[in-house]
Design a protein around this motif. Sequence first.
Motif, short mmCIF file in Angstrom:
data_model
loop_
_atom_site.label_atom_id
_atom_site.label_comp_id
_atom_site.label_asym_id
_atom_site.label_seq_id
_atom_site.Cartn_x
_atom_site.Cartn_y
_atom_site.Cartn_z
N PRO A 122 0.85 -1.15 0.00
CA PRO A 122 -0.10 0.04 -0.12
C PRO A 122 0.69 1.28 -0.14
N MET A 123 1.25 1.91 -1.17
CA MET A 123 2.06 2.82 -1.31
C MET A 123 1.32 3.69 -2.29
N ARG A 124 1.60 5.16 -1.84
CA ARG A 124 1.11 6.32 -2.70
C ARG A 124 2.32 6.95 -3.24
N ARG A 125 2.19 7.25 -4.70
CA ARG A 125 3.22 8.17 -5.52
C ARG A 125 2.98 9.45 -5.45
N PHE A 126 3.92 10.18 -5.23
CA PHE A 126 3.83 11.69 -5.31
C PHE A 126 5.22 12.27 -6.00
N LYS A 127 4.96 13.37 -6.42
CA LYS A 127 6.09 14.15 -6.97
C LYS A 127 6.86 15.09 -5.99
N LYS A 128 8.17 15.09 -6.08
CA LYS A 128 9.00 15.71 -5.29
C LYS A 128 9.92 16.50 -6.04
N ASP A 129 10.07 17.79 -6.01
CA ASP A 129 10.89 18.71 -6.69
C ASP A 129 10.39 18.48 -8.20
N ASP A 130 11.59 18.32 -9.01
CA ASP A 130 11.27 18.08 -10.40
C ASP A 130 11.66 16.71 -10.87
N ARG A 131 11.62 15.81 -9.98
CA ARG A 131 11.90 14.27 -10.51
C ARG A 131 10.85 13.95 -11.33
N LYS A 132 11.49 13.45 -12.69
CA LYS A 132 10.39 12.72 -13.37
C LYS A 132 9.28 11.79 -12.99
N HIS A 133 9.99 10.92 -12.40
CA HIS A 133 9.31 9.71 -12.01
C HIS A 133 8.60 9.75 -10.61
N GLY A 134 8.92 10.69 -9.63
CA GLY A 134 8.50 10.79 -8.19
C GLY A 134 8.87 9.98 -7.42
N THR A 135 8.38 9.85 -6.24
CA THR A 135 8.82 8.91 -5.20
C THR A 135 7.61 8.33 -4.70
N GLU A 136 7.89 7.21 -3.72
CA GLU A 136 6.72 6.46 -3.11
C GLU A 136 6.75 6.77 -1.45
N ARG A 137 5.49 6.53 -0.92
CA ARG A 137 5.43 6.73 0.60
C ARG A 137 4.42 5.83 1.09
N ASP A 138 4.66 5.03 2.11
CA ASP A 138 3.79 4.04 2.74
C ASP A 138 2.45 4.97 2.81
N ALA A 139 1.18 4.36 2.51
CA ALA A 139 0.11 4.92 2.37
C ALA A 139 -0.36 5.44 3.97
N TYR A 140 0.18 4.65 4.90
CA TYR A 140 -0.24 4.82 6.43
C TYR A 140 0.66 6.11 6.80
N ARG A 141 1.64 6.32 6.20
CA ARG A 141 2.55 7.50 6.71
C ARG A 141 2.20 8.87 5.71
N GLU A 142 1.42 8.76 4.79
CA GLU A 142 0.94 9.78 3.91
C GLU A 142 0.33 11.02 4.89
N PRO A 143 0.64 12.30 4.98
CA PRO A 143 -0.19 13.13 5.75
C PRO A 143 -1.67 13.06 5.48
N GLU A 144 -1.93 12.85 4.25
CA GLU A 144 -3.24 12.87 4.07
C GLU A 144 -4.02 11.60 4.31
N ALA A 145 -3.56 10.84 4.92
CA ALA A 145 -4.13 9.22 5.10
C ALA A 145 -5.25 9.54 6.06
N ARG A 146 -5.09 10.59 7.11
CA ARG A 146 -6.28 10.63 8.00
C ARG A 146 -6.73 12.25 8.06
N ARG A 147 -8.11 12.39 8.31
CA ARG A 147 -8.70 13.57 8.55
C ARG A 147 -8.26 14.07 9.98
N GLU A 148 -8.62 15.19 10.20
CA GLU A 148 -8.35 15.80 11.30
C GLU A 148 -8.79 15.06 12.66
N ASP A 149 -10.06 14.50 12.29
CA ASP A 149 -10.60 13.84 13.49
C ASP A 149 -10.46 12.18 13.44
N GLU A 150 -9.27 11.96 12.67
CA GLU A 150 -9.00 10.31 12.40
C GLU A 150 -7.48 10.17 12.87
#
Length: 255
Positions: A122-150
């Motif tokens: 369970p990974m999410r891909r996101f762009k970082k700086d100007d990298r063509k292929h971006g990078t990945e982050r554990d979906a659990y560690r992604e800042p948007e994984a939880r709303r403020e009440d979660e």
Amino acid sequence: MTTFNLMHCQPDPRKFVLWASRQGGLPAGGDFGYALHAALHRVFGERVPKPFYYRDARAGLLAYTQSSAEELREAVALCAAPDLADALGLDAGPRSPGLGVRSFPLRWDGGRALGFEVRVRPMRRFKKDDRKHGTERDAYREPEARREDEKDLTREAVYVRWLAEQFGATGAAKLIEARMTRFQLTPVMRLTQATSQPPAGRRQPRTSIGPDATFSGHLRVEDTEAFARLLMRGVGRHRAFGFGMLLLKPASVSV
């Protein structure tokens, strides 16, 4: 109608580790994902079965393929070196039933409930700086994984939400319920993109640690064609390395 088959073989762990070690395809402490990927490509080439799922030594390796049994067996006869065929269990013997291939249903009516099992990263891909292929982050560690009440949302709950998104992204299926039956952080080895720096074109091995989760549950088919594509493609990322194969079984719940 597209040919769609389920393939099975019974790799010998000891022999396969020896083969993979000689090829430099096993990260320290890692699983067989990259090594199996390389071995299957070595044998089947453009007909390589994917996605695949290696559960353990007893269950062996399962894979989906759009090739016929005759085409797969011809590839084994022509391209599998004896040591690799032995390591993968492609020939029948005392420790292996050999290569098995049978037809698997590809078309399922909309509204049909099915049980499933799937191993995912369970990974999410996101762009970082100007990298063509971006990078990945554990979906659990992604800042948007939880709303403020979660803030106390569990890893399992975050991954179940991620899984529901994977099923629903193309309208293929709706997740009814799922539970995480296995989880660990595992190293996965991949080759980097070829570069123009010397030695030119050389791809270097890179190992990354990430989530490795197995889910069981039930889904409902929403769109027949989209669900067929999901089966052939697999779920999530790293599908070429042993993740994403959607195993199906009769539903044990009524919906």
